[in-house]
Design a protein around this motif. Structure first.
Motif, PDB file in Angstrom:
ATOM      1  N   GLU A   1       0.816  -1.216   0.000  1.00 58.57           N
ATOM      2  CA  GLU A   1       0.000   0.000   0.000  1.00 58.57           C
ATOM      3  C   GLU A   1       0.849   1.266   0.000  1.00 58.57           C
ATOM      4  OE1 GLU A   1      -4.270  -0.247   1.846  1.00 58.57           O
ATOM      5  OE2 GLU A   1      -2.821  -0.988   3.306  1.00 58.57           O
ATOM      6  N   TYR A   2       2.061   1.166   0.559  1.00 60.76           N
ATOM      7  CA  TYR A   2       2.934   2.331   0.625  1.00 60.76           C
ATOM      8  C   TYR A   2       3.277   2.870  -0.756  1.00 60.76           C
ATOM      9  CZ  TYR A   2       6.661  -0.842  -0.790  1.00 60.76           C
ATOM     10  OH  TYR A   2       7.425  -1.742  -1.486  1.00 60.76           O
ATOM     11  N   ARG A   3       3.095   2.066  -1.789  1.00 64.64           N
ATOM     12  CA  ARG A   3       3.457   2.497  -3.135  1.00 64.64           C
ATOM     13  C   ARG A   3       2.476   3.543  -3.680  1.00 64.64           C
ATOM     14  NH1 ARG A   3       6.915  -1.564  -5.525  1.00 64.64           N
ATOM     15  NH2 ARG A   3       6.187  -1.148  -7.629  1.00 64.64           N
ATOM     16  N   GLY A   4       1.314   3.656  -3.058  1.00 64.72           N
ATOM     17  CA  GLY A   4       0.306   4.583  -3.547  1.00 64.72           C
ATOM     18  C   GLY A   4      -0.588   3.903  -4.579  1.00 64.72           C
TER      19      GLY A   4
ATOM     20  N   GLU B   1       6.479  -3.322   9.821  1.00 62.91           N
ATOM     21  CA  GLU B   1       5.333  -2.915  10.644  1.00 62.91           C
ATOM     22  C   GLU B   1       5.637  -1.590  11.338  1.00 62.91           C
ATOM     23  OE1 GLU B   1       2.563  -4.417  10.443  1.00 62.91           O
ATOM     24  OE2 GLU B   1       3.294  -6.134   9.304  1.00 62.91           O
ATOM     25  N   LYS B   2       4.620  -0.957  11.867  1.00 68.20           N
ATOM     26  CA  LYS B   2       4.778   0.382  12.436  1.00 68.20           C
ATOM     27  C   LYS B   2       5.475   0.394  13.784  1.00 68.20           C
ATOM     28  CE  LYS B   2       0.806   2.371  10.051  1.00 68.20           C
ATOM     29  NZ  LYS B   2      -0.527   2.983  10.191  1.00 68.20           N
ATOM     30  N   GLY B   3       5.481  -0.704  14.492  1.00 69.84           N
ATOM     31  CA  GLY B   3       6.219  -0.773  15.747  1.00 69.84           C
ATOM     32  C   GLY B   3       5.749   0.215  16.797  1.00 69.84           C
ATOM     33  N   GLY B   4       4.446   0.481  16.847  1.00 73.21           N
ATOM     34  CA  GLY B   4       3.912   1.369  17.871  1.00 73.21           C
ATOM     35  C   GLY B   4       3.867   2.826  17.485  1.00 73.21           C
ATOM     36  N   PHE B   5       4.472   3.209  16.363  1.00 73.76           N
ATOM     37  CA  PHE B   5       4.406   4.593  15.906  1.00 73.76           C
ATOM     38  C   PHE B   5       3.091   4.837  15.171  1.00 73.76           C
ATOM     39  CE2 PHE B   5       8.926   4.050  16.548  1.00 73.76           C
ATOM     40  CZ  PHE B   5       9.326   5.280  17.044  1.00 73.76           C
ATOM     41  N   ARG B   6       2.677   6.087  15.182  1.00 71.29           N
ATOM     42  CA  ARG B   6       1.397   6.437  14.541  1.00 71.29           C
ATOM     43  C   ARG B   6       1.457   6.254  13.032  1.00 71.29           C
ATOM     44  NH1 ARG B   6      -1.713  12.291  15.246  1.00 71.29           N
ATOM     45  NH2 ARG B   6      -3.528  11.790  13.924  1.00 71.29           N
ATOM     46  N   HIS B   7       2.601   6.540  12.450  1.00 72.52           N
ATOM     47  CA  HIS B   7       2.775   6.415  11.004  1.00 72.52           C
ATOM     48  C   HIS B   7       4.128   5.769  10.706  1.00 72.52           C
ATOM     49  CE1 HIS B   7      -0.059   9.893  11.264  1.00 72.52           C
ATOM     50  NE2 HIS B   7      -0.635   9.264  10.258  1.00 72.52           N
ATOM     51  N   PHE B   8       4.209   5.129   9.541  1.00 72.76           N
ATOM     52  CA  PHE B   8       5.486   4.577   9.102  1.00 72.76           C
ATOM     53  C   PHE B   8       6.537   5.664   8.983  1.00 72.76           C
ATOM     54  CE2 PHE B   8       2.905   0.999   7.386  1.00 72.76           C
ATOM     55  CZ  PHE B   8       3.580  -0.032   8.000  1.00 72.76           C
TER      56      PHE B   8
ATOM     57  N   ILE C   1       3.889  15.928   1.705  1.00 74.91           N
ATOM     58  CA  ILE C   1       2.917  15.373   2.651  1.00 74.91           C
ATOM     59  C   ILE C   1       1.959  16.392   3.250  1.00 74.91           C
ATOM     60  CG2 ILE C   1       4.371  13.392   3.196  1.00 74.91           C
ATOM     61  CD1 ILE C   1       5.135  14.758   5.800  1.00 74.91           C
ATOM     62  N   SER C   2       2.314  17.688   3.200  1.00 73.38           N
ATOM     63  CA  SER C   2       1.399  18.692   3.756  1.00 73.38           C
ATOM     64  C   SER C   2       0.611  19.409   2.666  1.00 73.38           C
ATOM     65  CB  SER C   2       2.175  19.735   4.570  1.00 73.38           C
ATOM     66  OG  SER C   2       2.856  20.632   3.704  1.00 73.38           O
ATOM     67  N   TYR C   3       1.092  19.320   1.398  1.00 72.67           N
ATOM     68  CA  TYR C   3       0.480  19.991   0.256  1.00 72.67           C
ATOM     69  C   TYR C   3       0.578  21.515   0.361  1.00 72.67           C
ATOM     70  CZ  TYR C   3      -1.650  15.332   0.494  1.00 72.67           C
ATOM     71  OH  TYR C   3      -1.861  13.980   0.650  1.00 72.67           O
ATOM     72  N   ILE C   4       1.523  21.984   1.162  1.00 70.42           N
ATOM     73  CA  ILE C   4       1.806  23.423   1.244  1.00 70.42           C
ATOM     74  C   ILE C   4       2.880  23.756   0.205  1.00 70.42           C
ATOM     75  CG2 ILE C   4       2.784  25.261   2.680  1.00 70.42           C
ATOM     76  CD1 ILE C   4       1.660  23.827   5.115  1.00 70.42           C
ATOM     77  N   HIS C   5       2.693  24.866  -0.507  1.00 71.13           N
ATOM     78  CA  HIS C   5       3.724  25.294  -1.442  1.00 71.13           C
ATOM     79  C   HIS C   5       4.988  25.673  -0.681  1.00 71.13           C
ATOM     80  CE1 HIS C   5       5.849  28.566  -3.669  1.00 71.13           C
ATOM     81  NE2 HIS C   5       5.892  27.581  -4.547  1.00 71.13           N
ATOM     82  N   ALA C   6       6.117  25.128  -1.073  1.00 78.43           N
ATOM     83  CA  ALA C   6       7.383  25.412  -0.405  1.00 78.43           C
ATOM     84  C   ALA C   6       8.499  25.438  -1.439  1.00 78.43           C
ATOM     85  CB  ALA C   6       7.686  24.360   0.663  1.00 78.43           C
ATOM     86  N   GLU C   7       9.455  26.332  -1.220  1.00 80.39           N
ATOM     87  CA  GLU C   7      10.600  26.459  -2.121  1.00 80.39           C
ATOM     88  C   GLU C   7      11.891  26.410  -1.327  1.00 80.39           C
ATOM     89  OE1 GLU C   7      10.622  26.561  -5.361  1.00 80.39           O
ATOM     90  OE2 GLU C   7       8.465  26.724  -5.670  1.00 80.39           O
TER      91      GLU C   7
ATOM     92  N   LEU D   1      -1.149  17.674  11.494  1.00 77.95           N
ATOM     93  CA  LEU D   1      -2.069  18.706  11.977  1.00 77.95           C
ATOM     94  C   LEU D   1      -3.064  19.126  10.902  1.00 77.95           C
ATOM     95  CD1 LEU D   1       0.504  20.829  14.001  1.00 77.95           C
ATOM     96  CD2 LEU D   1      -1.485  19.652  14.968  1.00 77.95           C
ATOM     97  N   ARG D   2      -2.684  18.983   9.653  1.00 77.23           N
ATOM     98  CA  ARG D   2      -3.602  19.311   8.553  1.00 77.23           C
ATOM     99  C   ARG D   2      -4.519  18.149   8.192  1.00 77.23           C
ATOM    100  NH1 ARG D   2      -1.875  24.001   5.516  1.00 77.23           N
ATOM    101  NH2 ARG D   2      -2.641  23.116   3.562  1.00 77.23           N
ATOM    102  N   GLY D   3      -4.339  17.002   8.892  1.00 74.90           N
ATOM    103  CA  GLY D   3      -5.215  15.860   8.684  1.00 74.90           C
ATOM    104  C   GLY D   3      -4.916  15.054   7.439  1.00 74.90           C
ATOM    105  N   ASN D   4      -3.684  15.106   6.949  1.00 74.96           N
ATOM    106  CA  ASN D   4      -3.326  14.419   5.709  1.00 74.96           C
ATOM    107  C   ASN D   4      -2.888  12.983   5.960  1.00 74.96           C
ATOM    108  OD1 ASN D   4      -3.837  16.859   4.510  1.00 74.96           O
ATOM    109  ND2 ASN D   4      -1.684  17.385   4.162  1.00 74.96           N
ATOM    110  N   ASP D   5      -2.976  12.176   4.913  1.00 78.43           N
ATOM    111  CA  ASP D   5      -2.483  10.802   4.960  1.00 78.43           C
ATOM    112  C   ASP D   5      -0.967  10.856   4.766  1.00 78.43           C
ATOM    113  OD1 ASP D   5      -1.792   8.143   4.631  1.00 78.43           O
ATOM    114  OD2 ASP D   5      -3.514   7.665   3.365  1.00 78.43           O
ATOM    115  N   VAL D   6      -0.240  10.813   5.862  1.00 80.54           N
ATOM    116  CA  VAL D   6       1.205  11.047   5.828  1.00 80.54           C
ATOM    117  C   VAL D   6       1.944   9.966   5.048  1.00 80.54           C
ATOM    118  CG1 VAL D   6       3.271  11.204   7.263  1.00 80.54           C
ATOM    119  CG2 VAL D   6       1.180  12.357   7.971  1.00 80.54           C
ATOM    120  N   ASP D   7       1.568   8.720   5.238  1.00 77.93           N
ATOM    121  CA  ASP D   7       2.301   7.619   4.601  1.00 77.93           C
ATOM    122  C   ASP D   7       1.972   7.457   3.126  1.00 77.93           C
ATOM    123  OD1 ASP D   7       3.750   6.867   6.851  1.00 77.93           O
ATOM    124  OD2 ASP D   7       2.155   5.561   7.584  1.00 77.93           O
TER     125      ASP D   7
END
Length: 609
Positions: A25-28, A244-251, A490-496, A591-597
């Motif tokens: 699933e990590y492949r998208g 596996e995630k090993g107890g972390f919220r996200h990979f 991962i945040s979808y914020i424009h950054a340079e 914090l923006r509620g995105n699917d980080v992985d």
């Protein structure tokens, strides 16, 4: 890209295939499907969206059988939909595919003239119709597959079933990764290793132009023309727990915190600190061959390209050799000047990045010596390069690369020391100093990770921002690029990311009270100049988040926020400065509620152009 799992054996196929697809699933992906042979015929289910949707369908309509194929699709041709999901069917033939068929339009037009009707917008459906067509002309299933493969142009990893041959599974590869897992009279096929690990760690990697045939508990491996191929299985030392995630919220968060261990594994067994020496046996270059290198060309994409930019500073500084860093997707379409005096270094986490593989092949054709920094043992780039430096980071599941990046930097340190000692720019004493610092790096990264709660608090104050600017000088400039990329991914914020000295040549116009500006300002040779650039930001109302050396009182008085990293030799500062930026991107995205992985529109392994 797309996830493929095929199974034939004694177990019910559906649970095995679903488990494998979950590990991919990590492949998208944007849709999923499965097909099995139940003894009476073929059954198929497909759906748009995540595997959970497919599992609900399977609860309502269970599929039986001990042979099957499954797929998670990342759209290339045709929007995400049930009709475009795999498997694709034509008559008795069912196909799942990763890759792009470049001549699908002309094949489709030819087949339509012959009376074939197409239901989807995909290039993949052409393959199933082509095989069916060749069977109608009198070829058996296996022969029809081989005939069809000869007509295809482009990249493919395929698993194919035929309703009339219920005990047979065929897999084929050209340009897209495919690995076979070996069990006791059972076999798995997948597009990546994690899908196999719960069942076996004995694998065979298919090479381009190879076909695997599985029938009634037996397997054979051949070229497309039928010539047999003999291969020794490889034993993968990853365990299922490592994925596996090993107890972390996200990979992603787990992998950020795995970085001290991953760096230690990259370095382990490669250095002899007392002699100031680095071994790199799998690089497969003698001292004489290394001494003949007069130029290094690094080819890579994305995060790996940023690693290459840091590597340029290292190699030029420590080895006094000219280094060029090329974006692989551009390099492959140029007429590059490269030859036997050049070492072309391909950097890729997966070892399957299509553009990087093509660039490597181009360099080999022109006579260059090639090497790769890669995480996956036995991957395509690792097999095709003359030599390899494995990072041994373990599986990286989060799409946004973290531990792969820092281990690539550690591997570049190893290469720089090895090359510098060989060409005479690094003395034994200097080698001991550099290696002594390098072996302390895991502890320094561990220390840096203690800043995580501070970064989370910083993220709460800036996660609503629309734009970020990242500034750095020297080897911290590529880290600014990487920090901006992580935030975008991962945040979808424009950054340079920008060289700090270039700010006044344009980007300074963007700065106002609403824009966070991340300034990489550790104590190094560029420190004073970076402070001047930071003051230019402050004078225009910019909100400065400074990544700085621990205890820097000067910056405390200037920056709105300080993210401190331990004091370290200048060559290690890019690695330490990376960690706060990874954590910042992660916490902003959460914090923006995105699917980080699994961020939108992205895939882990870019195995097509």
């Amino acid at each position: 890209m797309c996830g493929i799992v095929g199974y034939t054996g004694r177990q019910p196929a559906v649970p095995v295939i679903l488990e494998g697809l979950r590990r991919l699933e990590y492949r998208g992906y944007d849709s999923a499907g499965i097909c099995t042979m139940n003894g009476h015929g073929a059954e198929m289910l497909r759906c748009e969206g995540k595997l959970a949707n497919l599992e609900r369908l399977l609860t309502e309509t269970p599929l039986g059988g001990t042979i099957g194929i499954g797929h998670t699709r990342w759209a290339t041709h045709g929007r995400p939909s049930e009709k475009n999901a795999h498997p694709h069917r034509a008559g008795e033939v069912f196909v799942v595919h990763n890759g792009i068929i470049e001549n699908h339009r002309e094949l489709k037009e030819k087949l339509e003239r012959l009376g074939h009707s197409f239901r989807s917008d995909t290039d993949t459906e052409v393959i199933s119709h082509l095989i069916e067509h060749n069977m109608k002309l009198g070829s058996d299933f296996e022969t029809a597959v081989r005939e069809s493969l000869r007509e295809l142009r482009g990249a493919y990893a395929l698993c194919i079933l035929c309703e009339g041959m219920p005990g047979t599974l065929i897999a084929a590869r050209n340009g897209s990764p495919l690995v076979v897992g070996l069990g006791e009279r059972e076999f798995l096929v997948a597009s990546d290793i994690p899908a196999l690990l719960s069942h076996t760690r004995r694998v065979v990697f298919l090479d381009d132009g190879e076909v695997a045939l599985f029938c009634d508990g037996e397997a054979s491996l051949t070229r497309i023309d039928g010539r047999p191929v003999a291969k020794e299985p490889t034993t993968i030392d990853w365990t299922p727990v490592m994925a596996e995630k090993g107890g972390f919220r996200h990979f992603m968060l787990k992998e950020i915190f795995e970085q001290p261990r991953a760096i230690a594994d990259t370095i382990a067994g490669q250095v002899f600190e007392e002699e100031g020496a680095v071994f790199l046996d799998e690089l497969k270059m003698t001292d004489d061959e290394l001494a003949q290198v007069s130029r290094v060309v690094i080819v890579a994409c994305g995060t790996s390209w940023h690693a290459g930019l840091v590597g340029k500073f290292l190699l030029e500084d420590l080895c006094r050799l000219p280094v060029e860093v090329e974006i692989a997707s551009e390099y492959r379409y140029r007429n590059p000047v490269v030859g036997e005096e050049s070492l072309v270094l391909a950097i890729s986490q997966s070892g399957e990045t299509a553009d990087t593989l093509a660039a490597l092949r181009e360099a080999k054709l022109r006579g260059a010596r090639t090497a790769t920094i890669c995480n996956v043992v036995g991957s395509s780039i690792a097999r095709e390069a003359h030599g390899v430096i494995y990072t041994h980071a373990g599986p990286e599941i989060g799409v946004a690369s973290t531990k792969a990046f820092v281990t690539q930097l550690a591997a570049l340190h190893l290469l720089a020391i090895r090359l510098g000692r060989t060409v005479g720019t690094i003395s034994r004493e200097k080698g001991r100093e550099l290696i002594g610092s390098l072996v302390k790096l895991p502890g320094l990264v561990e220390e840096t990770l203690r800043i995580a709660p501070v970064v989370e608090a910083v993220a709460r104050g800036c996660h609503h921002a629309r734009d970020f600017l990242y500034l750095g000088r020297g080897s911290c400039y590529p880290v600014a690029l990487e920090g901006a990329l992580k935030l975008k991914e991962i945040s979808y914020i424009h950054a340079e990311g920008y060289p700090a000295g270039e700010m006044k040549h344009g980007p300074i116009a963007l700065i106002d009270e609403q824009m966070p500006v991340v300034v990489l300002a550790p104590r190094n040779a560029h420190y004073e100049k970076t402070i001047s650039n930071m003051e230019e930001v402050i004078a225009r109302g910019g909100r400065v988040i400074a990544v700085a050396t621990e205890g820097d009182d000067t910056l405390v008085a200037k920056a709105e926020i300080m993210l401190e990293i331990p004091e370290a030799p200048p060559e290690l500062l890019p690695i330490l400065a990376t960690v706060p930026l990874q954590l910042l991107a992660y916490h902003v995205a959460v914090l923006r509620g995105n699917d980080v992985d699994q961020p939108r529109n992205l895939a882990k392994s870019v195995t097509v152009e």
